[in-house]
Design a protein around this motif. Sequence first.
Motif, PDB file in Angstrom:
ATOM      1  N   MET A  37      30.162  66.986 -35.274  1.00  0.00           N
ATOM      2  CA  MET A  37      28.921  66.211 -35.231  1.00  0.00           C
ATOM      3  C   MET A  37      28.684  65.653 -36.626  1.00  0.00           C
ATOM      4  O   MET A  37      28.717  66.404 -37.611  1.00  0.00           O
ATOM      5  N   GLU A  39      26.170  63.140 -39.058  1.00  0.00           N
ATOM      6  CA  GLU A  39      24.971  62.319 -39.237  1.00  0.00           C
ATOM      7  C   GLU A  39      25.154  61.499 -40.505  1.00  0.00           C
ATOM      8  O   GLU A  39      25.304  62.040 -41.605  1.00  0.00           O
ATOM      9  N   HIS A  44      22.264  57.751 -38.276  1.00  0.00           N
ATOM     10  CA  HIS A  44      23.081  57.534 -37.081  1.00  0.00           C
ATOM     11  C   HIS A  44      23.895  58.792 -36.788  1.00  0.00           C
ATOM     12  O   HIS A  44      24.634  59.274 -37.656  1.00  0.00           O
ATOM     13  N   ARG A  45      23.768  59.322 -35.574  1.00  0.00           N
ATOM     14  CA  ARG A  45      24.405  60.581 -35.193  1.00  0.00           C
ATOM     15  C   ARG A  45      25.599  60.329 -34.276  1.00  0.00           C
ATOM     16  O   ARG A  45      25.457  59.689 -33.233  1.00  0.00           O
ATOM     17  N   PHE A  64      22.785  62.457 -29.575  1.00  0.00           N
ATOM     18  CA  PHE A  64      23.640  61.590 -30.388  1.00  0.00           C
ATOM     19  C   PHE A  64      23.301  60.133 -30.112  1.00  0.00           C
ATOM     20  O   PHE A  64      22.829  59.784 -29.032  1.00  0.00           O
ATOM     21  N   VAL A 175      20.110  68.194 -40.338  1.00  0.00           N
ATOM     22  CA  VAL A 175      20.671  67.399 -39.242  1.00  0.00           C
ATOM     23  C   VAL A 175      19.764  67.477 -38.023  1.00  0.00           C
ATOM     24  O   VAL A 175      19.023  68.440 -37.837  1.00  0.00           O
ATOM     25  N   ARG A 176      19.865  66.457 -37.154  1.00  0.00           N
ATOM     26  CA  ARG A 176      18.934  66.309 -36.026  1.00  0.00           C
ATOM     27  C   ARG A 176      19.671  66.220 -34.682  1.00  0.00           C
ATOM     28  O   ARG A 176      19.343  65.406 -33.842  1.00  0.00           O
ATOM     29  N   PHE A 177      20.633  67.109 -34.487  1.00  0.00           N
ATOM     30  CA  PHE A 177      21.374  67.080 -33.222  1.00  0.00           C
ATOM     31  C   PHE A 177      20.685  67.914 -32.142  1.00  0.00           C
ATOM     32  O   PHE A 177      20.814  67.620 -30.957  1.00  0.00           O
ATOM     33  N   SER A 181      18.749  73.131 -37.507  1.00  0.00           N
ATOM     34  CA  SER A 181      19.811  72.630 -38.360  1.00  0.00           C
ATOM     35  C   SER A 181      20.740  73.770 -38.745  1.00  0.00           C
ATOM     36  O   SER A 181      20.490  74.937 -38.426  1.00  0.00           O
TER      37      SER A 181
END
Length: 199
Positions: A37, A39, A44-45, A64, A175-177, A181
């Motif tokens: 993954m 970012e 943009h993921r 995503f 991170v923002r998945f 995080s």
Amino acid sequence: MRWRFDGWIAGLGTRSGTRIVLGHWPRSPLGAFSDVMVERPDGHRVLLAPSGEVAEFVGATYRFDEVRTVPVRVTTGARWRVEAGPLRMCFVPGRRGVLGVLLRGVPPPLARMPAWIAVIDRPARMLLPGVRTRGSAGNGRREWYGAQDLRPITEVRAGWNGADLGGLAEVSPPVRFGFGSVPPRPALVRVTTTVSAGP
């Protein structure tokens, strides 16, 4: 219904602002695989997945902006090497600290139990800002992260489409998945991830 993924998560930042999370899963319901993954500095993921099956499952669990199905090759050891589509990366895990020693002292069957993971969620948030050990994922799923070891990452070389991403940096911003995080300081975590389709 529950799925259990047993392996490692490496989370790190680079001086370019790109943040990277590698999942390396020797044992999982989808077979042995690795996924990445990413970012980018603009937020943009991107998911780099080795198969359509992995892309579908991971894409339904996390968020995503782009999903790519590409060969993902990981070599472990004193240096970990990763090749995944546009990403080339090599990183070095360091010696574990006090937290890693404590995590290794928890019996693995206990470390993987959702009830135990729920107990340590609050202490984990206090020790590692942005980190959560349990939470809600996509499509009504829930997740539990049972950490069993933690080692710092001390060095990285990484490139995206041939462009150098710069040296090692903290994972900042987080991170923002998903609901949490990885640790802000680059780390390699031995973990069992449990994903549930129900409560």
